[in-house]
Design an enzyme around this catalytic site. Structure first.
Site, PDB file in Angstrom:
ATOM      1  N   ASP A  64      40.047  -7.411 -46.243  1.00  0.00           N
ATOM      2  CA  ASP A  64      38.610  -7.542 -46.027  1.00  0.00           C
ATOM      3  C   ASP A  64      38.035  -8.724 -46.816  1.00  0.00           C
ATOM      4  OD1 ASP A  64      36.323  -6.068 -44.797  1.00  0.00           O
ATOM      5  OD2 ASP A  64      35.618  -5.969 -46.870  1.00  0.00           O
ATOM      6  N   ASP A 119      43.756  -1.366 -44.411  1.00  0.00           N
ATOM      7  CA  ASP A 119      42.644  -2.263 -44.678  1.00  0.00           C
ATOM      8  C   ASP A 119      42.452  -2.331 -46.199  1.00  0.00           C
ATOM      9  OD1 ASP A 119      40.225  -3.745 -44.318  1.00  0.00           O
ATOM     10  OD2 ASP A 119      39.942  -2.709 -42.404  1.00  0.00           O
ATOM     11  N   GLU A 140      40.757 -11.577 -43.641  1.00  0.00           N
ATOM     12  CA  GLU A 140      39.492 -11.849 -42.941  1.00  0.00           C
ATOM     13  C   GLU A 140      38.802 -13.000 -43.676  1.00  0.00           C
ATOM     14  OE1 GLU A 140      35.370  -9.541 -41.634  1.00  0.00           O
ATOM     15  OE2 GLU A 140      36.237  -9.259 -43.630  1.00  0.00           O
ATOM     16  N   HIS A 152      35.535  -4.203 -35.213  1.00  0.00           N
ATOM     17  CA  HIS A 152      34.533  -3.155 -35.451  1.00  0.00           C
ATOM     18  C   HIS A 152      33.179  -3.710 -35.888  1.00  0.00           C
ATOM     19  CE1 HIS A 152      36.141  -4.337 -39.259  1.00  0.00           C
ATOM     20  NE2 HIS A 152      35.155  -3.698 -39.890  1.00  0.00           N
ATOM     21  N   ASP A 153      33.088  -5.023 -36.109  1.00  0.00           N
ATOM     22  CA  ASP A 153      31.817  -5.635 -36.518  1.00  0.00           C
ATOM     23  C   ASP A 153      31.138  -6.378 -35.368  1.00  0.00           C
ATOM     24  OD1 ASP A 153      32.194  -4.891 -39.219  1.00  0.00           O
ATOM     25  OD2 ASP A 153      33.256  -6.748 -39.676  1.00  0.00           O
TER      26      ASP A 153
HETATM   27  O1  TEU Z   1      33.036  -7.792 -42.833  1.00  0.00           O
HETATM   28  C1  TEU Z   1      32.593  -8.975 -43.409  1.00  0.00           C
HETATM   29  C2  TEU Z   1      31.305  -9.433 -42.975  1.00  0.00           C
HETATM   30  O2  TEU Z   1      30.859 -10.430 -43.492  1.00  0.00           O
HETATM   31  C3  TEU Z   1      30.568  -8.677 -41.939  1.00  0.00           C
HETATM   32  O3  TEU Z   1      29.644  -7.893 -42.574  1.00  0.00           O
HETATM   33  C4  TEU Z   1      29.974  -9.608 -41.008  1.00  0.00           C
HETATM   34  O4  TEU Z   1      29.284 -10.613 -41.635  1.00  0.00           O
HETATM   35  C5  TEU Z   1      29.014  -9.015 -40.062  1.00  0.00           C
HETATM   36  O5  TEU Z   1      29.330  -7.723 -39.754  1.00  0.00           O
HETATM   37  C6  TEU Z   1      29.087  -9.832 -38.831  1.00  0.00           C
HETATM   38  O6  TEU Z   1      28.336  -9.336 -37.865  1.00  0.00           O
HETATM   39  C7  TEU Z   1      33.879  -6.967 -43.535  1.00  0.00           C
HETATM   40  C8  TEU Z   1      34.120  -5.714 -42.736  1.00  0.00           C
HETATM   41  O7  TEU Z   1      34.794  -6.050 -41.558  1.00  0.00           O
HETATM   42  C9  TEU Z   1      32.817  -5.023 -42.517  1.00  0.00           C
HETATM   43  O8  TEU Z   1      32.930  -3.895 -41.699  1.00  0.00           O
HETATM   44  C10 TEU Z   1      32.282  -4.629 -43.871  1.00  0.00           C
HETATM   45  O9  TEU Z   1      30.995  -4.080 -43.733  1.00  0.00           O
HETATM   46  C11 TEU Z   1      32.204  -5.814 -44.820  1.00  0.00           C
HETATM   47  O10 TEU Z   1      33.377  -6.613 -44.804  1.00  0.00           O
HETATM   48  C12 TEU Z   1      32.057  -5.330 -46.233  1.00  0.00           C
HETATM   49  O11 TEU Z   1      33.222  -4.706 -46.647  1.00  0.00           O
END
Ligand code: TEU
Length: 561
Positions: free
Chosen positions: A213, A111, A255, A329-330
Site C-alpha cells: 500500500d 496487502d 502501489e 477497490h479504489d
Molecule cells: O490508496 C492510496 C490512495 O492514495 C487512495 O486513497 C487514492 O488516492 C484514492 O482512493 C484514489 O481515488 C491506498 C489504498 O488502496 C486505499 O484503499 C487506502 O484507503 C489508502 O491507501 C490508505 O491506506
C-alpha cells in the site's frame, strides 16, 4: 480448452519468473462472500469460492487487508499486523485459505499497509502517551507552528490537514490519510525492523507475496515538503528485499501513484533487488481534473490513453515489469468508465479485457470485473460507506457544491463503486449474504451475476477465462515486443506483439458504432484468431470494419505474412 502446451523460450535474455504468466485476482474481503450472514464478507466465504476462481484460471489472489482493524478505512488501518479481524475469521481460517488455495494452484498475496497504522495500534497508543515514550519516534510528531497552528500546510488524501493535534502531549502527528491512520516513521530503524519481522512471519505461513500500500510514501521527509519518492525510498525497499522476501520466490507489487517510467525501473529493474513491479496510475489520473481531481473527471480520450499505455509498454520493454489493470477497490468500474453499460455491456467489457490482457505485464482483475459489474446508482449520501467519499462530501458541500452534484461525481468516481457486494447469482442480495449487506448490492444483480455467466461460453466471464488461459500458453503474449499502430486514430486501439516468428495483432474499437479503419501495410496479415468478441476474423486487409466495441487478436506466423 485446447491450446498448445507452453513452448520453452529460445531467447536467453529473458529472465523468466512465474509471475510473468500469472493473472492476479483481487479480492476485497468485505464485499466478496459472506459465509455467516452478518452482512460482511469473510475468509470462509473466500474459501467457498476458490473453485470458482480456479476455474476462471487465475493463479494468484491479492487479498485486501484482513488484519485486526477498527475499519475506519475498511482495514487499511491496521491495529494488529498479526491478527485477523474477527468479522473476517481467524488465523486458522487464514491458514486454511492458504492451504486450500495452494491445492488449486493459487497463491495468496497479502496487502502490506505499512505507511501507517491504525490509531488503535499498540505502538500508537504508547507513542501518544508521552513525548519520551520509547514508541514516540515510531510516528511523526511536530510541535505547533510559531503562531500556534498546524506545523505545515500538508493535506490529507482524504481531505483536510494531514496533521492532527494530540491534546495529551500538545503536539501534532502526521496522517497522510485519515486522522485514524497515523504515518509510521520509516527513518526509525526499529520501525523498519518490526515491519520486516512481521513480513517474515507471514512469509513463513506460505504466502505468495505482498501488494504494498502507498509504498512510494514511506521515504517521506515532511519538513522538506516531500511525501512521495523521498531520498531514501529505494534504500528502504532494498533493505526490505534483503531482510524479507529477497530470498524467496514471491510476487511483490508496490502501489505507487507517483511512479514514472524512470522510477518504475528503479522499483522493478532486474538488478535492483526491490520489487517485482509497481502499480502506476497514469492511465487513471490522465483523466482527472487539475483542480478537482477525480471528482470532476475529464472526458475520456482514447488517443491520450493509448499514449500512456504505449509509453509504459515501451519504457519497461527491456527491463522492469508492468502491472496491467483497469480498476481496483479504489476506482470506478471499468465498463462504466471506459465502456458502455447499456447498449453494449457485454461487447465493451470483453473489448476492454482483450486490450489489457494482451499487453506485456501481469494482469490484475478486480472482483466482479470478470462479470462486467458496473458503478453504483446511489441517490443519497447515506448509501455511501467510504471514508474518502464521506469526508469529501462534507468538504465539498461546505465549500458550496450542491449535494446532488456531489452524488453525481461520487457515482462516477467514488470508491464505493468497486465495493458493492460481488454478484454471485440472482438470489436476494446477489447471493452475497443471507443477511443484510454492509453496503447495498447493485440492483442489476438479477442480470449481472456469476451464476448466469460461468456456463455460458459467450459470457464476459468466459472471455476472461479464455484470456487468462491464452497467457499461459502463448509466449508472445508474455514476452512479445509491443508496438502500437494508428496512434492518432481517435476510435481504435491497435497494437502488435512480436516474439521470434510470431506476431500477435490486436484491434479494438472503443466506440458504440462501426468504425472502418485503413490499416498500415505491415498489418495486412492473416492468421489464427485467438480471441474475439464477435465472430472469428482470420485476416486483416487494407481496410477493416470493426463493429461496436469489437476487439480481436490474430496470431500470425511472420514467415507466412
Ligand atoms: O490508496 C492510496 C490512495 O492514495 C487512495 O486513497 C487514492 O488516492 C484514492 O482512493 C484514489 O481515488 C491506498 C489504498 O488502496 C486505499 O484503499 C487506502 O484507503 C489508502 O491507501 C490508505 O491506506
Amino acid at each position: 480448452m485446447s491450446q498448445p502446451a507452453p513452448q520453452p523460450l529460445a531467447t536467453p535474455a529473458i529472465d523468466r519468473k512465474w509471475w510473468h504468466t500469472a493473472t492476479v485476482y483481487q479480492v476485497y474481503p468485505r464485499s466478496f462472500c459472506d459465509s455467516d450472514g452478518d452482512g460482511v464478507g469473510d475468509i470462509p466465504g473466500i474459501i467457498s469460492r476458490l473453485d470458482y476462481l480456479q476455474s476462471l484460471g487465475i493463479t494468484v489472489i491479492w487479498l485486501s487487508p484482513i488484519f485486526t482493524s477498527p475499519m475506519d478505512d475498511n482495514g487499511y488501518d491496521i491495529s494488529d499486523y498479526q491478527g485477523i479481524a474477527p468479522e473476517f475469521g481467524t488465523l486458522a481460517d487464514f491458514d486454511r485459505l492458504v492451504a486450500e488455495a495452494r491445492k488449486r494452484g493459487i497463491g495468496i498475496v497479502l496487502d502490506l499497509v505499512v505507511n501507517h497504522t491504525s490509531d488503535e495500534h499498540p505502538w500508537f497508543r504508547e507513542a501518544r502517551s508521552s513525548t519520551d515514550n520509547p514508541y514516540r519516534d515510531y510516528y511523526i510528531w511536530r510541535r505547533p507552528s510559531a503562531e500556534g497552528g498546524l506545523p505545515s500546510a500538508l493535506e490529507s488524501t482524504f481531505g483536510g490537514p494531514a496533521w492532527t493535534l494530540d491534546p495529551q502531549t500538545g503536539e501534532y502527528y502526521l496522517h497522510l490519510f485519515s486522522r485514524r491512520q497515523p504515518d509510521l516513521n520509516w527513518e526509525n530503524p526499529q520501525v523498519r525492523a518490526e515491519v520486516y519481522r512481521m513480513m517474515n512471519w507471514w512469509l513463513d505461513r506460505g504466502i505468495a507475496g505482498f501488494r504494498m500500500d502507498v509504498i512510494d510514501l514511506i521515504g517521506k521527509q515532511v519538513d522538506a515538503g516531500i511525501t512521495s519518492d523521498g531520498p531514501h525510498l529505494h534504500d528502504y525497499l532494498q533493505e526490505m528485499n534483503r531482510e524479507t522476501f529477497g530470498s524467496r520466490d514471491v510476487l511483490t507489487v508496490g502501489e505507487a501513484w507517483s511512479a514514472t517510467p524512470t522510477s518504475a525501473l528503479l522499483y522493478s529493474g532486474r538488478d535492483r533487488r526491490e520489487l517485482s513491479m509497481v502499480f502506476q496510475f497514469e492511465h487513471v489520473t490522465q483523466f482527472w481534473d487539475q483542480t478537482y481531481g477525480k471528482w470532476r473527471p475529464r472526458p475520456f480520450d482514447l488517443i491520450a490513453l493509448k499514449a500512456v499505455f504505449g509509453k509504459w509498454q515501451t519504457a519497461l520493454a527491456e527491463d522492469g515489469w508492468n502491472s496491467l489493470f483497469w480498476v481496483n477497490h479504489d476506482l470506478p468500474r471499468a465498463v462504466s468508465r471506459y465502456g458502455d453499460t447499456t447498449g453494449f455491456h457485454v461487447e465493451s467489457a470483453k473489448m476492454l479485457a482483450t486490450v489489457l490482457h494482451l499487453m506485456k505485464g501481469t494482469p490484475f482483475i478486480y472482483q466482479g470485473e470478470e462479470i462486467g459489474m458496473t458503478n453504483v446508482p446511489f441517490t443519497s449520501i447515506d448509501q455511501y460507506k467510504d471514508i474518502e467519499t464521506l469526508n469529501m462530501h462534507r468538504l465539498h458541500v461546505e465549500a458550496g457544491l450542491s449535494p446532488d452534484d456531489f452524488i453525481r461525481g461520487a457515482n462516477e468516481s467514488g470508491r464505493d463503486n468497486a465495493r458493492t457486494p460481488m454478484q454471485w447469482s440472482s438470489a436476494p442480495q446477489g447471493g452475497f449474504t443471507t443477511g443484510s449487506p454492509w453496503i447495498e448490492v447493485n440492483p442489476n444483480f438479477a442480470t449481472v451475476n456469476a451464476e448466469t455467466q460461468v456456463d455460458d461460453d459467450q459470457s464476459i466471464w468466459s472471455h476472461y477465462r479464455k484470456l487468462i488461459d491464452l497467457r499461459k500458453h502463448h509466449q508472445v503474449i508474455v514476452y512479445g515486443r509491443y508496438q502500437s499502430w494508428l496512434d492518432q486514430h481517435p476510435d481504435v486501439f491497435v497494437y502488435s506483439r512480436t516474439l521470434e516468428g510470431d506476431r500477435l495483432v490486436v484491434l479494438a474499437n472503443f466506440r458504440p458504432h462501426e468504425v472502418t479503419v485503413t490499416m498500415p501495410d505491415e498489418l495486412h496479415v492473416q492468421g489464427r484468431c485467438l480471441i474475439g468478441n464477435y465472430t472469428d476474423m482470420d485476416r486483416i486487409g487494407e481496410t477493416v470494419t470493426l463493429r461496436p466495441y469489437e476487439a480481436f487478436a490474430l496470431l500470425c506466423d511472420l514467415e507466412k505474412v
